[in-house]
Design an enzyme around this catalytic site. Structure first.
Site, PDB file in Angstrom:
ATOM      1  N   GLU A  40      45.351  24.708  50.559  1.00 58.22           N
ATOM      2  CA  GLU A  40      47.277  24.566  50.975  1.00 58.22           C
ATOM      3  C   GLU A  40      47.486  24.642  52.926  1.00 58.22           C
ATOM      4  OE1 GLU A  40      49.731  24.003  47.818  1.00 58.22           O
ATOM      5  OE2 GLU A  40      49.268  25.506  47.708  1.00 58.22           O
ATOM      6  N   GLU A 117      25.644  32.913  55.634  1.00 56.17           N
ATOM      7  CA  GLU A 117      26.078  33.597  55.224  1.00 56.17           C
ATOM      8  C   GLU A 117      27.309  33.261  54.455  1.00 56.17           C
ATOM      9  OE1 GLU A 117      27.506  36.471  57.504  1.00 56.17           O
ATOM     10  OE2 GLU A 117      25.054  36.521  58.825  1.00 56.17           O
ATOM     11  N   LYS A 119      30.638  34.190  53.146  1.00 54.67           N
ATOM     12  CA  LYS A 119      31.808  33.816  53.196  1.00 54.67           C
ATOM     13  C   LYS A 119      32.957  34.697  52.750  1.00 54.67           C
ATOM     14  CE  LYS A 119      36.146  32.107  56.199  1.00 54.67           C
ATOM     15  NZ  LYS A 119      36.650  33.108  55.583  1.00 54.67           N
ATOM     16  N   ASP A 121      36.184  36.440  51.209  1.00 51.04           N
ATOM     17  CA  ASP A 121      37.195  36.560  51.121  1.00 51.04           C
ATOM     18  C   ASP A 121      38.603  38.244  51.378  1.00 51.04           C
ATOM     19  OD1 ASP A 121      40.160  35.216  51.303  1.00 51.04           O
ATOM     20  OD2 ASP A 121      39.979  34.499  49.097  1.00 51.04           O
ATOM     21  N   TYR A 227      29.132  43.018  58.324  1.00 55.18           N
ATOM     22  CA  TYR A 227      28.105  41.419  58.618  1.00 55.18           C
ATOM     23  C   TYR A 227      27.238  41.075  60.594  1.00 55.18           C
ATOM     24  CZ  TYR A 227      33.377  39.808  58.662  1.00 55.18           C
ATOM     25  OH  TYR A 227      34.298  39.832  58.733  1.00 55.18           O
ATOM     26  N   LYS A 315      34.212  25.795  53.470  1.00 57.76           N
ATOM     27  CA  LYS A 315      34.596  26.402  53.170  1.00 57.76           C
ATOM     28  C   LYS A 315      34.951  25.469  51.725  1.00 57.76           C
ATOM     29  CE  LYS A 315      38.722  28.673  54.140  1.00 57.76           C
ATOM     30  NZ  LYS A 315      39.850  28.963  54.141  1.00 57.76           N
ATOM     31  N   CYS A 409      63.528  40.705  22.190  1.00 58.40           N
ATOM     32  CA  CYS A 409      62.494  39.887  22.248  1.00 58.40           C
ATOM     33  C   CYS A 409      61.777  39.334  21.291  1.00 58.40           C
ATOM     34  CB  CYS A 409      61.850  41.669  21.632  1.00 58.40           C
ATOM     35  SG  CYS A 409      60.047  42.181  21.637  1.00 58.40           S
ATOM     36  N   CYS A 412      60.737  41.860  18.182  1.00 57.68           N
ATOM     37  CA  CYS A 412      61.471  42.716  17.617  1.00 57.68           C
ATOM     38  C   CYS A 412      63.061  42.603  17.319  1.00 57.68           C
ATOM     39  CB  CYS A 412      60.932  44.317  17.846  1.00 57.68           C
ATOM     40  SG  CYS A 412      61.724  44.334  18.889  1.00 57.68           S
ATOM     41  N   CYS A 427      60.810  44.895  26.645  1.00 59.89           N
ATOM     42  CA  CYS A 427      61.779  45.485  25.602  1.00 59.89           C
ATOM     43  C   CYS A 427      61.393  46.880  24.991  1.00 59.89           C
ATOM     44  CB  CYS A 427      61.354  44.852  24.263  1.00 59.89           C
ATOM     45  SG  CYS A 427      61.491  45.387  22.910  1.00 59.89           S
ATOM     46  N   CYS A 432      58.047  48.517  18.654  1.00 59.55           N
ATOM     47  CA  CYS A 432      57.871  47.002  18.688  1.00 59.55           C
ATOM     48  C   CYS A 432      56.821  46.746  18.788  1.00 59.55           C
ATOM     49  CB  CYS A 432      58.571  46.928  19.815  1.00 59.55           C
ATOM     50  SG  CYS A 432      58.552  45.070  19.758  1.00 59.55           S
TER      51      CYS A 432
END
Ligand code: IVH
Length: 676
Positions: A40, A117, A119, A121, A227, A315, A409, A412, A427, A432
């Site tokens: 985005e 190569e 890429k 991230d 790199y 990409k 919860c 329980c 909780c 529990c």
């Protein structure tokens, strides 16, 4: 008139997009908590760029689109020796072809080739070595000046501190990343502790590098891939492919794979091959970088304000699908944190069936106005847990239902509380049942006590039959307890009882990790186990001793002390001890008699070992004082080669590294204790 109208409309739109870019840059670079996906964000930038060009056509000046700046204050800043630029990026094959056309136009009949190569991230890093010694690590900053993060980068296991290059100054460019396994473990712990999880491994890496607590940094297991060479006071290589090989020879962890291609059609085939194999890489690859291989052309080709003309990043668009949110259920975690989970109409993403996605916490559901019955867009990036990235508001059904987070919860009925500074509801009833179950799952898991065959369904069945109510009960189980349990015959019962028995002598760090002490993961448990000969010695340790341990620090020390102060936890440890679970440190280590063939040496492992899982082999090597690295370099002393070792084996042969086959490894380790 119409031009005026158009351009004022465009200008307003442009300013709005720039403001959006600024906002998302701040969330991404400074707060490490982006609210939109990379895809985005890239779309917003591309739209801003399109409008900037249109404004230029109308003869209007348009201020530049900001380049992200990761400098965050609190760090000394230093200038890079040569600028760190961005890469032009695209999601379109057509753009890649046009990139090649531009190169051909600029270089005329001079022949050139491409390097393709992965890429990575992660976050860009600039390592400066002076006269062969590691001197400083800088983030990209604004491209000219970056933050000094030498301390954090010093924790990277395989970073060479000295290299065989005695130039006055050389800059090594690379990417810092965190692998998927560590990312998931960190997020699990964060969610269990009521903290907001990191959106992806890249944000975790960025947040970690900018953390001031070295103990926390060390526990995050930062990794690096080098790199490129930035500035170098002496000539090194003439081709980018040679640079990649040179970096390997200098001992830097380097790209899993890269391709050399004669023309753009070949290069595109390499991009496609990379796309099909990227899930196998240990780091998350969000695309391919296509670079001109001949460095001599870089000067002629030059750069725009932001990026060089000799490279482009293609990409891979993330896989997304729209599906229906059928329900929101609640999960009770090991520490009582209540996590909402989206139950989805099953949809295919990245080759897997996706039917659940985490919603993290109550605020996330409310702030994003996510309702049961909504159509939602789900994205799955690689191995990372699927996430809901958008609600299709225009398709919202009239009968969609708001989700009301409960006050008690779901398991329980105890009142839920929200501790100060936490986003999660919790909780607090430690009895529990789902909490006990999850603590048990963690204790027996592969990363902790590693009790083979003791999975969730066995735990559930034994709990339902009232045979399992505490961790100690695992070691009280006998043959009769499995009688009548679904899918349990004589053979499988014996097998599981043997596995339980075998776990009594697991290394101390496994028990420490399994106890689920807040903040103590695998790495920090290993640090503690190296220092203390037994759990009793750790329980008696004073906070100052703990604090001074490398990788522990004040926060974790306090956590260990308060864990063992809690009577319920002391009871668990005493119970386990009485049941014969009290692993001591390996005698050889206690007496400092680590085996010479392991001690202080760097190992790598390749292929499949027939007699044990790889994790066990790592333990053996570490128990005897060796270190295990992910890759083979000239610093590696021994490669343990199992069946089917591939590129690591070839590399070890080329570099003249000693190679042990499995038999030699077993002989050298002389340790039958771990081989159950
Ligand atoms: S070369 C002019 N090669 O991508 C920049 N960068 O989007 C030369 N990155 O800042 C960088 N993998 O942090 C290069 N194989 C690779 C890369 C790579 C990841 C990052 C790098 C850069 C960012 C640009």
């Amino acid at each position: 008139m119409s031009t005026l109208l158009n351009s004022s409309f465009l200008r307003a739109k442009y300013e709005k997009l720039l403001a959006e870019i600024n906002l998302h840059d701040r969330l991404y670079y400074r707060e490490h908590s982006p609210k939109i996906s990379d895809f985005e964000y890239d779309c917003i930038r591309a739209e801003a760029e399109r409008i900037r060009r249109l404004l230029e056509i109308f003869g209007e000046n348009a201020r530049d689109i900001a380049i992200g700046d990761d400098r965050s204050g609190g760090f000394a800043s230093f200038a890079h020796l040569s600028p760190m630029m961005s890469l032009a990026n695209t999601y379109s094959r057509g753009e890649v072809l046009r990139f090649s056309d531009r190169l051909v136009a600029a270089l005329g009949d001079q022949k050139f080739s491409f390097v393709v190569e992965p890429k990575i991230d992660g976050i860009a890093i600039n390592l400066i070595y002076r006269n062969g010694n590691f001197s400083r690590a800088l983030t990209r900053g604004n491209g000219t000046v970056g933050d000094d993060v030498t301390g954090a980068i010093g924790t990277v296991k395989n970073l060479p501190l000295s290299i065989e290059n005695d130039a006055d100054a050389i800059e090594i460019r690379g990417e810092i990343y965190i692998d998927g396994e560590t990312f998931e473990a960190v997020n699990r712990t964060r969610e269990e502790n009521g903290l907001e999880p990191f959106a992806n491994p890249r944000n975790l890496a960025a947040g970690t590098v900018k953390t001031l607590d070295t103990a926390e940094i060390a526990s995050r297991n930062l990794k690096i891939i080098a790199y490129a060479i930035g500035h170098c006071s002496e000539n090194t290589v003439g081709l980018q492919s040679e640079a990649l090989e040179y970096l390997k020879r200098l001992g830097f962890p380097s790209q899993e794979k890269y391709w050399i291609a004669g023309d753009i059609d070949d290069a595109w085939k390499c991009v496609e091959e990379l796309g099909s194999m990227r899930a196998e890489f240990p780091y998350w690859t969000d695309g391919a970088v296509l670079k001109v291989n001949e460095l001599k052309f870089y000067g002629t080709l030059g750069a725009t304000a932001k990026s060089p003309r000799w490279a482009i990043a293609y990409k891979f668009a993330p896989e997304r699908a729209v599906t229906r949110l059928m329900d929101i259920t609640l999960q009770v975690g090991r520490t009582g944190v209540i996590t909402p989970v989206a139950e989805l109409e099953t949809v295919q993403l990245s080759g897997t069936n996706v039917s659940r996605a985490t919603l993290h916490n109550a605020d996330e559901i409310a702030n994003r106005d996510i309702r049961i019955g909504d159509f939602v867009t789900v994205e799955k990036a690689g191995e990372i847990i699927p996430a809901i990235v958008a609600v299709e508001m225009e398709r919202r059904p009239a009968d969609s239902k708001r989700f009301i987070f409960p006050e008690t919860c779901p398991a329980c009925g105890s009142k839920l509380v929200r501790l100060s500074g936490e986003v999660a509801w919790r909780c607090q009833n430690s009895c529990c049942l789902p909490q006990i179950k999850r603590r048990m799952e963690h204790f027996v898991s592969r990363d902790a006590m590693d009790i083979d065959g003791f999975g969730t369904s066995v735990i559930e069945k034994l709990m339902a039959a009232n045979k399992l109510n505490s961790i100690g009960d695992i070691y009280r189980l006998n043959f009769a307890d499995f009688d009548g349990l679904e899918n349990f015959g004589e053979k499988s019962t014996l097998k599981i009882l043997n596995a339980i028995d075998g776990s009594r002598t697991r290394p101390l760090w496994r028990l420490l990790h399994g106890l689920g002490i807040f903040g103590i993961g695998e790495q920090t448990a290993k640090v503690l186990a190296k220092k203390f000969p037994s759990i009793g010695a750790l329980m008696a340790a004073d906070p100052a001793t703990l604090e001074n341990l490398n990788g522990i620090g004040e926060k974790l020390s306090a956590s260990v002390v308060s864990f063992f102060r809690e009577p319920g936890n002391r009871k668990i440890v005493e119970d386990l001890r009485a049941l014969g679970v009290n692993p001591k440190k390996d005698q050889r280590q206690m007496h400092g008699e680590t085996a010479a063939q392991f001690s202080g040496k760097i190992f790598a492992i390749t292929g499949t070992l027939a007699s044990m899982p790889r994790q066990r082999a790592i333990e053996i090597i570490e128990d005897f004082g060796g270190h295990v690295s992910d890759s083979v370099s000239k610093n590696t002393h021994v490669l343990v080669a199992g069946e089917g070792g591939g590129s690591k084996l070839d590399r070890a042969k080329n570099l003249g590294v000693s190679i042990w086959n499995e038999e030699e490894f077993l002989k050298n380790s002389e340790d039958a204790r771990h081989l159950a």
